[in-house]
Design a protein around this motif. Structure first.
Motif, PDB file in Angstrom:
ATOM      1  N   THR A   1       0.845  -1.186   0.000  1.00  0.00           N
ATOM      2  CA  THR A   1       0.000   0.000   0.000  1.00  0.00           C
ATOM      3  C   THR A   1       0.883   1.238   0.000  1.00  0.00           C
ATOM      4  N   TYR A   2       0.281   2.347  -0.320  1.00  0.00           N
ATOM      5  CA  TYR A   2       1.015   3.605  -0.370  1.00  0.00           C
ATOM      6  C   TYR A   2       1.716   3.897   0.956  1.00  0.00           C
ATOM      7  N   SER A   3       0.993   3.721   2.050  1.00  0.00           N
ATOM      8  CA  SER A   3       1.584   4.063   3.349  1.00  0.00           C
ATOM      9  C   SER A   3       2.741   3.133   3.700  1.00  0.00           C
ATOM     10  N   GLU A   4       2.634   1.875   3.298  1.00  0.00           N
ATOM     11  CA  GLU A   4       3.745   0.952   3.548  1.00  0.00           C
ATOM     12  C   GLU A   4       4.971   1.363   2.733  1.00  0.00           C
ATOM     13  N   MET A   5       4.744   1.760   1.480  1.00  0.00           N
ATOM     14  CA  MET A   5       5.857   2.190   0.634  1.00  0.00           C
ATOM     15  C   MET A   5       6.489   3.453   1.203  1.00  0.00           C
ATOM     16  N   GLU A   6       5.643   4.373   1.643  1.00  0.00           N
ATOM     17  CA  GLU A   6       6.161   5.607   2.212  1.00  0.00           C
ATOM     18  C   GLU A   6       6.994   5.293   3.461  1.00  0.00           C
ATOM     19  N   GLY A   7       6.513   4.347   4.260  1.00  0.00           N
ATOM     20  CA  GLY A   7       7.263   3.930   5.447  1.00  0.00           C
ATOM     21  C   GLY A   7       8.618   3.354   5.088  1.00  0.00           C
ATOM     22  N   MET A   8       8.651   2.573   4.011  1.00  0.00           N
ATOM     23  CA  MET A   8       9.929   1.998   3.572  1.00  0.00           C
ATOM     24  C   MET A   8      10.901   3.087   3.132  1.00  0.00           C
ATOM     25  N   VAL A   9      10.392   4.088   2.426  1.00  0.00           N
ATOM     26  CA  VAL A   9      11.244   5.192   1.986  1.00  0.00           C
ATOM     27  C   VAL A   9      11.759   5.960   3.207  1.00  0.00           C
ATOM     28  N   MET A  10      10.893   6.200   4.173  1.00  0.00           N
ATOM     29  CA  MET A  10      11.317   6.919   5.373  1.00  0.00           C
ATOM     30  C   MET A  10      12.387   6.138   6.131  1.00  0.00           C
ATOM     31  N   GLU A  11      12.270   4.815   6.133  1.00  0.00           N
ATOM     32  CA  GLU A  11      13.309   3.990   6.771  1.00  0.00           C
ATOM     33  C   GLU A  11      14.648   4.176   6.073  1.00  0.00           C
ATOM     34  N   LEU A  12      14.622   4.219   4.743  1.00  0.00           N
ATOM     35  CA  LEU A  12      15.863   4.429   3.992  1.00  0.00           C
ATOM     36  C   LEU A  12      16.446   5.811   4.283  1.00  0.00           C
ATOM     37  N   ILE A  13      15.584   6.807   4.409  1.00  0.00           N
ATOM     38  CA  ILE A  13      16.055   8.159   4.731  1.00  0.00           C
ATOM     39  C   ILE A  13      16.718   8.162   6.106  1.00  0.00           C
ATOM     40  N   GLU A  14      16.108   7.446   7.051  1.00  0.00           N
ATOM     41  CA  GLU A  14      16.665   7.392   8.417  1.00  0.00           C
ATOM     42  C   GLU A  14      18.037   6.710   8.458  1.00  0.00           C
ATOM     43  N   LYS A  15      18.336   5.885   7.478  1.00  0.00           N
ATOM     44  CA  LYS A  15      19.625   5.171   7.437  1.00  0.00           C
ATOM     45  C   LYS A  15      20.744   6.012   6.827  1.00  0.00           C
ATOM     46  N   LEU A  16      20.397   7.174   6.272  1.00  0.00           N
ATOM     47  CA  LEU A  16      21.422   8.056   5.712  1.00  0.00           C
ATOM     48  C   LEU A  16      22.334   8.569   6.832  1.00  0.00           C
ATOM     49  N   PRO A  17      23.563   8.955   6.488  1.00  0.00           N
ATOM     50  CA  PRO A  17      24.424   9.591   7.497  1.00  0.00           C
ATOM     51  C   PRO A  17      23.718  10.816   8.078  1.00  0.00           C
ATOM     52  N   LYS A  18      24.046  11.140   9.324  1.00  0.00           N
ATOM     53  CA  LYS A  18      23.312  12.141  10.092  1.00  0.00           C
ATOM     54  C   LYS A  18      23.105  13.466   9.355  1.00  0.00           C
ATOM     55  N   VAL A  19      24.176  14.059   8.835  1.00  0.00           N
ATOM     56  CA  VAL A  19      24.062  15.368   8.196  1.00  0.00           C
ATOM     57  C   VAL A  19      23.278  15.258   6.891  1.00  0.00           C
TER      58      VAL A  19
ATOM     59  N   LEU B   1      15.874   1.800  -6.439  1.00  0.00           N
ATOM     60  CA  LEU B   1      15.804   1.165  -7.753  1.00  0.00           C
ATOM     61  C   LEU B   1      15.887  -0.353  -7.655  1.00  0.00           C
ATOM     62  N   HIS B   2      16.382  -0.854  -6.543  1.00  0.00           N
ATOM     63  CA  HIS B   2      16.438  -2.302  -6.329  1.00  0.00           C
ATOM     64  C   HIS B   2      15.079  -2.859  -5.918  1.00  0.00           C
ATOM     65  N   ASN B   3      14.126  -1.983  -5.672  1.00  0.00           N
ATOM     66  CA  ASN B   3      12.791  -2.412  -5.267  1.00  0.00           C
ATOM     67  C   ASN B   3      11.767  -1.797  -6.225  1.00  0.00           C
ATOM     68  N   PRO B   4      11.384  -2.535  -7.284  1.00  0.00           N
ATOM     69  CA  PRO B   4      10.499  -1.961  -8.300  1.00  0.00           C
ATOM     70  C   PRO B   4       9.132  -1.544  -7.795  1.00  0.00           C
ATOM     71  N   THR B   5       8.665  -2.067  -6.672  1.00  0.00           N
ATOM     72  CA  THR B   5       7.342  -1.679  -6.178  1.00  0.00           C
ATOM     73  C   THR B   5       7.344  -0.254  -5.633  1.00  0.00           C
ATOM     74  N   LEU B   6       8.538   0.316  -5.483  1.00  0.00           N
ATOM     75  CA  LEU B   6       8.615   1.661  -4.907  1.00  0.00           C
ATOM     76  C   LEU B   6       8.751   2.756  -5.959  1.00  0.00           C
ATOM     77  N   ASN B   7       8.590   2.418  -7.235  1.00  0.00           N
ATOM     78  CA  ASN B   7       8.803   3.423  -8.275  1.00  0.00           C
ATOM     79  C   ASN B   7       7.954   4.676  -8.095  1.00  0.00           C
ATOM     80  N   LEU B   8       6.692   4.538  -7.724  1.00  0.00           N
ATOM     81  CA  LEU B   8       5.843   5.723  -7.570  1.00  0.00           C
ATOM     82  C   LEU B   8       6.273   6.560  -6.382  1.00  0.00           C
ATOM     83  N   ILE B   9       6.632   5.906  -5.318  1.00  0.00           N
ATOM     84  CA  ILE B   9       7.028   6.647  -4.123  1.00  0.00           C
ATOM     85  C   ILE B   9       8.382   7.323  -4.329  1.00  0.00           C
ATOM     86  N   ILE B  10       9.223   6.737  -5.165  1.00  0.00           N
ATOM     87  CA  ILE B  10      10.497   7.398  -5.504  1.00  0.00           C
ATOM     88  C   ILE B  10      10.172   8.743  -6.108  1.00  0.00           C
ATOM     89  N   PHE B  11       9.289   8.723  -7.059  1.00  0.00           N
ATOM     90  CA  PHE B  11       8.890   9.933  -7.770  1.00  0.00           C
ATOM     91  C   PHE B  11       8.414  10.996  -6.806  1.00  0.00           C
TER      92      PHE B  11
END
Length: 195
Positions: free
Chosen positions: A117-135, A180-190
């Motif tokens: 679902t959209y919210s699950e995809m958004e959650g996955m993207v937010m998790e990836l953002i949280e894994k970025l280096p602090k700055v 890009l390794h997760n094709p189900t996230l293409n819309l949320i990438i955008f």
């Protein structure tokens, strides 16, 4: 429009609230194409996408005095388009019947139920953002999620504009690579990276 390109959304909103048509035009040209592409992720109907964007900006003009320049205008626009599309789909739902669908459509809709679902995809993207280096994470959130420009972030974080732009570039590159390794996230990438 040219001189206003460098102004942040909040400055343009203050002018817009006072009836400044040039500020309205700048905001329209800044976001119209992005909103159109976003609306096409709901239904692939160019005319409907144009209607959605036009309607949202008509409402922005009509309600300009009530806009809150302290909140993300970009988020407001995307939410407005999303609700417009949801309402359109909801209103047309009653006009549809299963008899009108082909077997291929029914199979496709069953496969879509398995998708995230959209919210699950958004959650996955937010998790990836949280894994970025602090700055990188902080700069990326300020820029892409809160709508701040490089100058504003540089001032807030006491860093150079060039350093901020470099962090935005690195964060975007890292997120694109992971997504890009997760094709189900293409819309949320955008939606989440490019806006």
């Amino acid at each position: 429009m040219g001189i206003l390109m460098k102004h942040a959304d909040d400055i343009l909103l203050i002018s817009l609230k006072q009836g400044d048509m040039a500020a309205f035009d700048e905001l329209y040209f800044r976001y119209a194409k992005k909103l159109m592409a976003f609306s096409l992720t709901f239904l692939a109907d160019q005319q409907l996408a144009e209607e959605a964007v036009q309607e949202v900006f008509v409402r922005v003009w009509e309600r300009r005095k009530k806009l809150d320049e302290t909140k993300s205008f970009k988020s407001y626009l995307f939410q407005a388009v999303k609700f417009y599309m949801y309402n359109y789909i909801r209103d047309r739902k009653k006009d549809c019947s299963l008899d009108d669908l082909s077997v291929d459509c029914l199979v496709a809709s069953n496969n879509q139920e398995d998708d995230l679902t959209y919210s699950e995809m958004e959650g996955m993207v937010m998790e990836l953002i949280e894994k970025l280096p602090k700055v990188q994470k902080e700069v990326f959130k300020l820029n892409k999620l809160k709508g701040m420009n490089s100058d504003q972030i540089a001032h807030q974080m006491n860093l150079s504009k060039r350093t901020i732009e470099h962090h935005i570039y690195l964060a975007s590159k890292s997120l694109k690579k992971n997504l890009l390794h997760n094709p189900t996230l293409n819309l949320i990438i955008f939606f989440n990276i490019f806006f």
